[in-house]
Write an enzyme that holds these catalytic residues in place. Sequence first.
Site, PDB file in Angstrom:
ATOM      1  N   GLU A 245      87.447  38.167   1.123  1.00 24.14           N
ATOM      2  CA  GLU A 245      87.933  36.818   0.834  1.00 24.14           C
ATOM      3  C   GLU A 245      87.625  35.969   2.062  1.00 24.14           C
ATOM      4  O   GLU A 245      88.361  36.001   3.043  1.00 24.14           O
ATOM      5  CB  GLU A 245      89.439  36.847   0.537  1.00 24.14           C
ATOM      6  CG  GLU A 245      89.810  37.615  -0.723  1.00 24.14           C
ATOM      7  CD  GLU A 245      89.307  36.948  -1.991  1.00 24.14           C
ATOM      8  OE1 GLU A 245      88.994  35.731  -1.944  1.00 24.14           O
ATOM      9  OE2 GLU A 245      89.224  37.624  -3.029  1.00 24.14           O
ATOM     10  N   CYS A 279      91.673  27.995   3.626  1.00 25.65           N
ATOM     11  CA  CYS A 279      90.293  28.395   3.325  1.00 25.65           C
ATOM     12  C   CYS A 279      89.694  27.615   2.165  1.00 25.65           C
ATOM     13  O   CYS A 279      88.472  27.498   2.058  1.00 25.65           O
ATOM     14  CB  CYS A 279      90.221  29.896   3.042  1.00 25.65           C
ATOM     15  SG  CYS A 279      91.220  30.430   1.643  1.00 25.65           S
TER      16      CYS A 279
END
Length: 524
Positions: A245, A279
């Site tokens: 991720e 993010c």
Amino acid sequence: MAKLQYYTGVVLESSAYSNIPCPLFYQSLTQYGSSMSREQLVVERARRAFQTGMSKPLKFRVHQLKNLHRFITERRKDIADAVKKDLNKTEHSTELFETLGLEGEIDVAVERLAEWAAPRPVEKSLLTILDEVYIQPEPLGVVLIIGAWNYPWAVTLQPLVAAIAAGNAAVVKPSEVSSHSAKVMEELLPLYLDKELYPVVCGGVSETQELLRQRFDHIFYTGNSTVGKLVMEAAARHLTPVTLELGGKSPCYIDKDVDLRVACRRITWGKFVNCGQTCIAPDYILCEPSIQNRVVEEIRKCITEFYTDDPKTFEDYGRIINQRHFQRVMSLLEGSTVAIGGDSDQSQCYIAPTVLKDVTGGSKVMQEEIFGPLLPIVTVSGVDEAIQFINEREKPLALYVFSPDNKLIRRVIAETSSGALVANDCLVHFTVSALPFGGVGNSGMGRYHSQHGFDQLSHLRACLIKKLNLEDANAMRYPPHTAKKLGWARFFLLKQVNLRRLRRMALLALFSAMAAFIVQRFLR
């Protein structure tokens, strides 16, 4: 509270286990020798615990998930205090962005675990129509979860929810950068979860490197692409699958015909929450030159509305995690024109919400993921150039488009690639547990959330159970292979049988016959 001395085998320092030596440590020490590192012992203990089969029963998994939920609710204050020290978040922000989603994820897993773990029937061919053919999810084994510092609880414990639900053991490595959260996790989580199956290992680079030398059955890493490549390289030595991720520069295209007040309000929230350290935050804006100044002014209004005229003194505006990242973000300002903000205080790791205008693709701020409260605006001639600009760069974790035109939105979906695409909002796709969360290309691989996480950390085992009778039906596959046998094989092997469709057709035929019978009786 239980300290990491649990793993070094001296004594357990909790009221429940005071002065009790750790027996498995001495057992491991006797069998493998004292030369084993702490990380090796932790992994070995987790593997031994997994091999007993204790993590596989659904009842055990549900019990551990409920304990994890209890940990979150009972230790809410400890978690909030730690996040306040790490990132200057308020207690309400921590609950909204860290623990609320975790509780929801656990609730969904507990409610639907039996369904996820059940055998999944598949379509059959005529050759296997009388056989049991299904997919059986099974645990992978021991999973390494390496968390990130920007949301130290959400992005570390959500993968743990998936690991527990799938029946795995999991070694949890919180980020050492968010040190206060890591310490709380290390001390308190073992009081709620099985200590052997779900140990917490704290430490820095050397400890993480030592963990990566061990063999795992899956590695789940959240962080940047540079470290992601190192994790993948280490995993390759053991042929260990990985979920990465990562992140990247998530673009945000604003159509000139959109309601700028609404669009800029949502963009401002998505960009500056957690001081830009998200993010999936919009990394930069793409818009036509004719609306650039209006975009700047609308964002200016929203910053004042959300964070007052002095964000530095506003309790709900965060801080950059440490001095190193502060200096990195500030260096990205070089060569750009500041339209809003730009203020900073290194002693507090404070950077004001900042908007940069007239930025080009070659600007320093466009060469790496910002991960801070800087929002560059790059002007383009329209959606054609915006799509080209996006496609010339690495595939982002998220792509945002603001437009009232559904055809334009569909076109951006069709002509670009990203981990996710959100139209007319930011970040909210992370809250939808039914949507897979993950990247593509340089922004990551694999996915999680709800059943997507369960499947990611399971082996979906193909199962076929055939009876020993009806052997004559199998003659076509045995030598000698003739043209006649090949013809029969082609028919039986390639003809797929949709049993659900057949059942629906049978029911339809039954209802039709009943209807015809009733009509006939009434007509008499």
